[in-house]
Design a protein around this motif. Structure first.
Motif, mmCIF file in Angstrom:
data_model
loop_
_atom_site.group_PDB
_atom_site.id
_atom_site.type_symbol
_atom_site.label_atom_id
_atom_site.label_comp_id
_atom_site.label_asym_id
_atom_site.label_seq_id
_atom_site.Cartn_x
_atom_site.Cartn_y
_atom_site.Cartn_z
ATOM 1 N N LEU A 14 0.825 -1.210 0.000
ATOM 2 C CA LEU A 14 0.000 0.000 0.000
ATOM 3 C C LEU A 14 0.862 1.264 0.000
ATOM 4 O O LEU A 14 0.544 2.243 -0.683
ATOM 5 C CB LEU A 14 -0.946 0.003 1.206
ATOM 6 C CG LEU A 14 -2.135 -0.971 1.129
ATOM 7 C CD1 LEU A 14 -2.913 -0.948 2.427
ATOM 8 C CD2 LEU A 14 -3.032 -0.617 -0.045
ATOM 9 N N VAL A 15 1.952 1.235 0.742
ATOM 10 C CA VAL A 15 2.867 2.380 0.761
ATOM 11 C C VAL A 15 3.466 2.588 -0.627
ATOM 12 O O VAL A 15 3.536 3.720 -1.130
ATOM 13 C CB VAL A 15 3.968 2.181 1.829
ATOM 14 C CG1 VAL A 15 5.080 3.216 1.680
ATOM 15 C CG2 VAL A 15 3.369 2.242 3.219
ATOM 16 N N VAL A 16 3.886 1.511 -1.277
ATOM 17 C CA VAL A 16 4.439 1.612 -2.633
ATOM 18 C C VAL A 16 3.369 2.111 -3.592
ATOM 19 O O VAL A 16 3.643 2.964 -4.441
ATOM 20 C CB VAL A 16 5.014 0.247 -3.087
ATOM 21 C CG1 VAL A 16 5.357 0.266 -4.567
ATOM 22 C CG2 VAL A 16 6.240 -0.109 -2.257
ATOM 23 N N LEU A 17 2.152 1.611 -3.457
ATOM 24 C CA LEU A 17 1.055 2.044 -4.324
ATOM 25 C C LEU A 17 0.781 3.536 -4.157
ATOM 26 O O LEU A 17 0.605 4.260 -5.135
ATOM 27 C CB LEU A 17 -0.211 1.236 -4.023
ATOM 28 C CG LEU A 17 -1.451 1.610 -4.832
ATOM 29 C CD1 LEU A 17 -1.230 1.298 -6.307
ATOM 30 C CD2 LEU A 17 -2.666 0.877 -4.315
ATOM 31 N N ALA A 21 1.222 6.352 -7.000
ATOM 32 C CA ALA A 21 0.073 7.197 -7.350
ATOM 33 C C ALA A 21 0.444 8.675 -7.235
ATOM 34 O O ALA A 21 0.071 9.481 -8.108
ATOM 35 C CB ALA A 21 -1.113 6.873 -6.453
ATOM 36 N N LEU A 22 1.160 9.049 -6.191
ATOM 37 C CA LEU A 22 1.591 10.445 -6.046
ATOM 38 C C LEU A 22 2.550 10.847 -7.159
ATOM 39 O O LEU A 22 2.486 11.971 -7.679
ATOM 40 C CB LEU A 22 2.231 10.665 -4.676
ATOM 41 C CG LEU A 22 1.268 10.590 -3.485
ATOM 42 C CD1 LEU A 22 2.053 10.692 -2.175
ATOM 43 C CD2 LEU A 22 0.222 11.677 -3.578
ATOM 44 N N VAL A 24 2.646 9.572 -10.209
ATOM 45 C CA VAL A 24 1.847 9.696 -11.436
ATOM 46 C C VAL A 24 1.053 10.998 -11.409
ATOM 47 O O VAL A 24 0.950 11.694 -12.432
ATOM 48 C CB VAL A 24 0.918 8.470 -11.601
ATOM 49 C CG1 VAL A 24 -0.125 8.703 -12.675
ATOM 50 C CG2 VAL A 24 1.737 7.233 -11.919
ATOM 51 N N MET A 25 0.515 11.341 -10.259
ATOM 52 C CA MET A 25 -0.250 12.589 -10.164
ATOM 53 C C MET A 25 0.630 13.806 -10.428
ATOM 54 O O MET A 25 0.200 14.766 -11.075
ATOM 55 C CB MET A 25 -0.926 12.694 -8.796
ATOM 56 C CG MET A 25 -2.118 11.760 -8.647
ATOM 57 S SD MET A 25 -2.871 11.781 -7.010
ATOM 58 C CE MET A 25 -3.256 13.490 -6.803
ATOM 59 N N SER A 26 1.879 13.784 -9.967
ATOM 60 C CA SER A 26 2.766 14.915 -10.229
ATOM 61 C C SER A 26 3.083 15.011 -11.716
ATOM 62 O O SER A 26 3.133 16.109 -12.274
ATOM 63 C CB SER A 26 4.048 14.803 -9.411
ATOM 64 O OG SER A 26 4.855 13.738 -9.891
ATOM 65 N N HIS A 27 3.258 13.873 -12.381
ATOM 66 C CA HIS A 27 3.492 13.886 -13.828
ATOM 67 C C HIS A 27 2.244 14.387 -14.562
ATOM 68 O O HIS A 27 2.352 15.152 -15.528
ATOM 69 C CB HIS A 27 3.870 12.496 -14.325
ATOM 70 C CG HIS A 27 5.287 12.110 -14.027
ATOM 71 N ND1 HIS A 27 5.949 12.466 -12.883
ATOM 72 C CD2 HIS A 27 6.180 11.404 -14.760
ATOM 73 C CE1 HIS A 27 7.163 11.987 -12.905
ATOM 74 N NE2 HIS A 27 7.333 11.323 -14.041
ATOM 75 N N LEU A 28 1.099 13.956 -14.115
ATOM 76 C CA LEU A 28 -0.141 14.411 -14.753
ATOM 77 C C LEU A 28 -0.352 15.908 -14.520
ATOM 78 O O LEU A 28 -0.868 16.605 -15.395
ATOM 79 C CB LEU A 28 -1.336 13.620 -14.215
ATOM 80 C CG LEU A 28 -1.451 12.179 -14.715
ATOM 81 C CD1 LEU A 28 -2.627 11.498 -14.035
ATOM 82 C CD2 LEU A 28 -1.604 12.134 -16.219
ATOM 83 N N ARG A 29 0.029 16.414 -13.381
ATOM 84 C CA ARG A 29 -0.084 17.837 -13.099
ATOM 85 C C ARG A 29 0.809 18.630 -14.054
ATOM 86 O O ARG A 29 0.408 19.653 -14.602
ATOM 87 C CB ARG A 29 0.285 18.133 -11.647
ATOM 88 C CG ARG A 29 -0.052 19.548 -11.223
ATOM 89 C CD ARG A 29 0.211 19.791 -9.727
ATOM 90 N NE ARG A 29 -0.347 18.746 -8.878
ATOM 91 C CZ ARG A 29 0.384 17.935 -8.110
ATOM 92 N NH1 ARG A 29 1.694 18.046 -8.079
ATOM 93 N NH2 ARG A 29 -0.201 17.016 -7.357
#
Length: 88
Positions: A14-17, A21-22, A24-29
């Motif tokens: 879960l920590v790795v997930l 996810a964070l 990927v979100m920074s790349h998407l931002r």
């Protein structure tokens, strides 16, 4: 004991997930910021070009009768030349 190991693996995954996810979100931002900048440039370019296109269209519409008259004259000349060649 086995439950502790399984629980630890689940928590670690879960920590790795969450980390992924964070990331990927920074790349998407960053992608969103680039897309917004490009969209703003596109809108600005469109706003600049539209008056020029309207003026060009108006010029073409004003020239159309002249161009059509020139085309008709060329057709008449071609017909006259063809008639002269036939009479020769």
């Amino acid at each position: 004991m086995l439950w502790w190991i399984a629980g630890g693996i689940v928590v670690l995954s879960l920590v790795v997930l969450i980390f992924v996810a964070l990331s990927v979100m920074s790349h998407l931002r960053a992608f969103d910021n680039a897309a917004r900048a490009m969209q703003a440039r596109l809108v600005d370019g469109q706003r600049r070009v539209e008056p020029r296109l309207a003026a060009l269209q108006q010029t073409v519409e004003q020239m159309m009768p002249q161009l059509e008259a020139m085309a008709a004259q060329q057709q008449e000349r071609a017909a006259l030349k063809a008639a002269q060649v036939e009479n020769s």
